[in-house]
Design a protein around this motif. Structure first.
Motif, PDB file in Angstrom:
ATOM      1  N   LEU A 129       0.823  -1.206   0.000  1.00  0.00           N
ATOM      2  CA  LEU A 129       0.000   0.000   0.000  1.00  0.00           C
ATOM      3  C   LEU A 129       0.858   1.257   0.000  1.00  0.00           C
ATOM      4  CD1 LEU A 129      -2.823  -0.999   2.516  1.00  0.00           C
ATOM      5  CD2 LEU A 129      -2.932  -0.955   0.021  1.00  0.00           C
ATOM      6  N   ASN A 130       1.906   1.261   0.806  1.00  0.00           N
ATOM      7  CA  ASN A 130       2.779   2.436   0.843  1.00  0.00           C
ATOM      8  C   ASN A 130       3.438   2.668  -0.510  1.00  0.00           C
ATOM      9  OD1 ASN A 130       2.175   2.854   3.519  1.00  0.00           O
ATOM     10  ND2 ASN A 130       4.004   1.818   4.289  1.00  0.00           N
ATOM     11  N   ALA A 131       3.836   1.581  -1.174  1.00  0.00           N
ATOM     12  CA  ALA A 131       4.478   1.709  -2.479  1.00  0.00           C
ATOM     13  C   ALA A 131       3.504   2.243  -3.516  1.00  0.00           C
ATOM     14  CB  ALA A 131       5.040   0.360  -2.915  1.00  0.00           C
ATOM     15  N   VAL A 132       2.278   1.738  -3.515  1.00  0.00           N
ATOM     16  CA  VAL A 132       1.266   2.226  -4.455  1.00  0.00           C
ATOM     17  C   VAL A 132       1.064   3.727  -4.282  1.00  0.00           C
ATOM     18  CG1 VAL A 132      -1.193   2.160  -5.020  1.00  0.00           C
ATOM     19  CG2 VAL A 132       0.060   0.027  -4.706  1.00  0.00           C
ATOM     20  N   GLU A 133       1.006   4.170  -3.030  1.00  0.00           N
ATOM     21  CA  GLU A 133       0.780   5.590  -2.774  1.00  0.00           C
ATOM     22  C   GLU A 133       1.965   6.443  -3.221  1.00  0.00           C
ATOM     23  OE1 GLU A 133      -1.439   8.126   0.629  1.00  0.00           O
ATOM     24  OE2 GLU A 133      -0.065   6.566   1.339  1.00  0.00           O
ATOM     25  N   ILE A 134       3.186   5.977  -2.925  1.00  0.00           N
ATOM     26  CA  ILE A 134       4.385   6.719  -3.322  1.00  0.00           C
ATOM     27  C   ILE A 134       4.452   6.859  -4.842  1.00  0.00           C
ATOM     28  CG2 ILE A 134       6.902   6.582  -3.445  1.00  0.00           C
ATOM     29  CD1 ILE A 134       6.811   5.280  -0.648  1.00  0.00           C
ATOM     30  N   VAL A 135       4.213   5.759  -5.532  1.00  0.00           N
ATOM     31  CA  VAL A 135       4.312   5.778  -6.992  1.00  0.00           C
ATOM     32  C   VAL A 135       3.199   6.625  -7.600  1.00  0.00           C
ATOM     33  CG1 VAL A 135       4.205   4.346  -9.058  1.00  0.00           C
ATOM     34  CG2 VAL A 135       5.487   3.554  -7.076  1.00  0.00           C
ATOM     35  N   ALA A 136       1.987   6.512  -7.050  1.00  0.00           N
ATOM     36  CA  ALA A 136       0.872   7.305  -7.575  1.00  0.00           C
ATOM     37  C   ALA A 136       1.137   8.798  -7.393  1.00  0.00           C
ATOM     38  CB  ALA A 136      -0.423   6.903  -6.874  1.00  0.00           C
ATOM     39  N   ASP A 137       1.664   9.187  -6.232  1.00  0.00           N
ATOM     40  CA  ASP A 137       1.982  10.598  -6.002  1.00  0.00           C
ATOM     41  C   ASP A 137       3.058  11.087  -6.978  1.00  0.00           C
ATOM     42  OD1 ASP A 137       0.164  10.761  -3.964  1.00  0.00           O
ATOM     43  OD2 ASP A 137       1.628  10.529  -2.347  1.00  0.00           O
ATOM     44  N   ALA A 138       4.064  10.241  -7.211  1.00  0.00           N
ATOM     45  CA  ALA A 138       5.125  10.607  -8.148  1.00  0.00           C
ATOM     46  C   ALA A 138       4.569  10.779  -9.560  1.00  0.00           C
ATOM     47  CB  ALA A 138       6.226   9.552  -8.130  1.00  0.00           C
ATOM     48  N   ALA A 139       3.660   9.890  -9.949  1.00  0.00           N
ATOM     49  CA  ALA A 139       3.070   9.978 -11.289  1.00  0.00           C
ATOM     50  C   ALA A 139       2.267  11.269 -11.436  1.00  0.00           C
ATOM     51  CB  ALA A 139       2.184   8.759 -11.541  1.00  0.00           C
TER      52      ALA A 139
END
Length: 429
Positions: free
Chosen positions: A197-207
């Motif tokens: 979940l943390n990774a999904v959020e980090i990547v989504a924010d970066a995108a």
């Protein structure tokens, strides 16, 4: 766009929303029964990070209408324990129960763990401890005897996929992930739901920051460059290298196996992660062809826990070399998958009467255990022709040992037993 972290937004509100731990939360399973009975009891959750230990404790407090107190053994000490006891006493005076959740309980020393005992015994609070370490070694006996231990499992690939879908659906504004990115994130999470979940959020924010609404495998690696690190200058990601290590062991190449192990260690891979994968290799690719492989893999993991890096890494290297040189068989792995599929297809057939337990006169009178043949009293220690499957289930053959290692002997033994069943051989096995 909400400021609440994705993991918190997706935290289950009921046990039916929990992903994973079906062996504890499925119908009729221990924790499901405890929830439904409304009678909390002291317990210890033992499992890897990110599998729901804290979530289950919070859900119990909600289900039992109890005051919830959480302390961390990493950050807390005697002061926090005393404060928790005082707060629980106030709640009891007001007529309300308390659940005290202690995260990383194994980090408390014996005296600190003992401080909970009188309050557990008096019923001041229901104690729930969480640990990633074996409670038998890390929790003192007195506390352990007053709590039931529940073992939590890493999330499976299917469960991670379900959690991933739930996470992507909750993104606002939305961001899409292609199949490559999804698979890589799932492998990187390694059974840890919170990490996913943390990774999904980090990547989504970066995108979003770059004006993107889609994530592919290449962008995923760029966005998680600090975590999803590459292990050499050529740029191979860790999930490719663990695949290379596994396949080198499976292919019986000790030199290549050592190479990939050292590549990953040199690049900063977590040795504990590698230890878990080595244990899996022993189960999946060697099995009963050489049962010593699993023992050695487990011992290597334990040695690393005791020595740490760099000394403990030598034990992992020894295990990898042994596994690469060992006889190979996936017969048990294949048999297990066949058996699981068979059980799922055929449902719950009743246990035959002759195989049922008969501890009471009533059960004996009902025919439980009647006609059972005690193998030790039979010729050669084997009750030839005896049937152990349910009466209405045609006996399948799941396990088919290979002609390698110890399984050569196992195959010969099974052939002899089946010949006896058919009445063709009565000689010694």
């Amino acid at each position: 766009m909400t400021a609440v972290p994705l993991a918190e937004r997706l935290r289950p509100r009921t046990i039916d929303e929990v992903i994973g731990q079906r062996h504890l939360l499925g119908p009729g399973k221990p924790l499901r029964v405890a929830f439904e009975a409304g009678k909390p009891h002291s317990m210890i959750f033992w499992g890897p990070p990110g599998v729901g230990k804290t979530t289950l404790a919070r859900l119990m407090a909600d289900a039992f209408d109890s005051h919830f107190i959480a302390i961390s053994a990493v950050l807390g000490g005697v002061k926090e324990i005393r404060e928790a006891v005082a707060a629980a006493a106030q709640q009891r005076a007001a007529g309300r129960r308390t659940i005290l959740f202690v995260d990383e309980v194994h980090r408390f020393n014996k005296a600190q763990q003992d401080a909970f005992l009188p309050h557990v015994e008096s019923g001041l609070f229901t104690f729930i401890g969480a640990t990633t370490e074996n409670p038998s070694f890390e929790v003192n006996g007195a506390l352990l005897s007053r709590a039931r231990v529940y073992v939590l499992q890493p999330l499976s690939t299917e469960e991670l996929a379900e959690l991933f879908a739930r996470a992507v659906a909750a993104l606002d504004p939305p961001v899409a992930f292609d199949e490559v990115a999804r698979e890589r994130l799932s492998g990187w999470a390694d059974g840890d739901g919170r990490r996913l979940l943390n990774a999904v959020e980090i990547v989504a924010d970066a995108a979003r920051g770059l004006g993107r609404d889609q994530v592919d495998g290449d962008f995923l690696e760029q966005a998680l460059s600090q975590n999803l690190r590459r292990f050499d200058k050529g740029g191979d990601a860790f999930y490719d290298q663990i695949s290379a290590l596994h396949k080198s062991v499976r292919g019986s190449d000790p030199d290549a196996s050592l190479y990939w192990l050292c590549r990953m260690l040199d690049g900063g891979a977590d040795p504990r992660y590698l230890a878990r994968r080595i244990i899996r290799m022993a189960n999946e690719d060697i099995g009963l062809a050489d049962p010593r492989a699993l023992t050695l893999a487990l011992e290597a993991a334990e040695v690393y826990e005791r020595l740490g890096s760099p000394e403990g890494e030598l034990a992992l290297a020894q295990a990898v070399v042994y596994l690469a040189c060992a006889a190979k068989s996936n017969a048990v792995y294949t048999a297990y998958k066949r058996a699981r599929a068979f059980v799922a297809e055929h449902g719950s057939a009743p246990v035959p009467m002759h195989l049922r337990n008969a501890p009471t006169k009533l059960m004996k009178g009902l025919g439980h255990g009647q006609g059972y043949r005690y193998a030790h009293d039979e010729e050669g220690g084997y009750a030839a022709g005896e049937r152990y499957f349910p009466d209405d289930v045609e006996a399948p053959t799941f396990y088919q040992p290979v002609d390698r290692g110890l399984e050569i002997k196992i195959r010969e033994k099974l052939a002899w037993l089946r010949a006896r069943d058919a009445g063709k051989d009565s000689g010694p096995g």
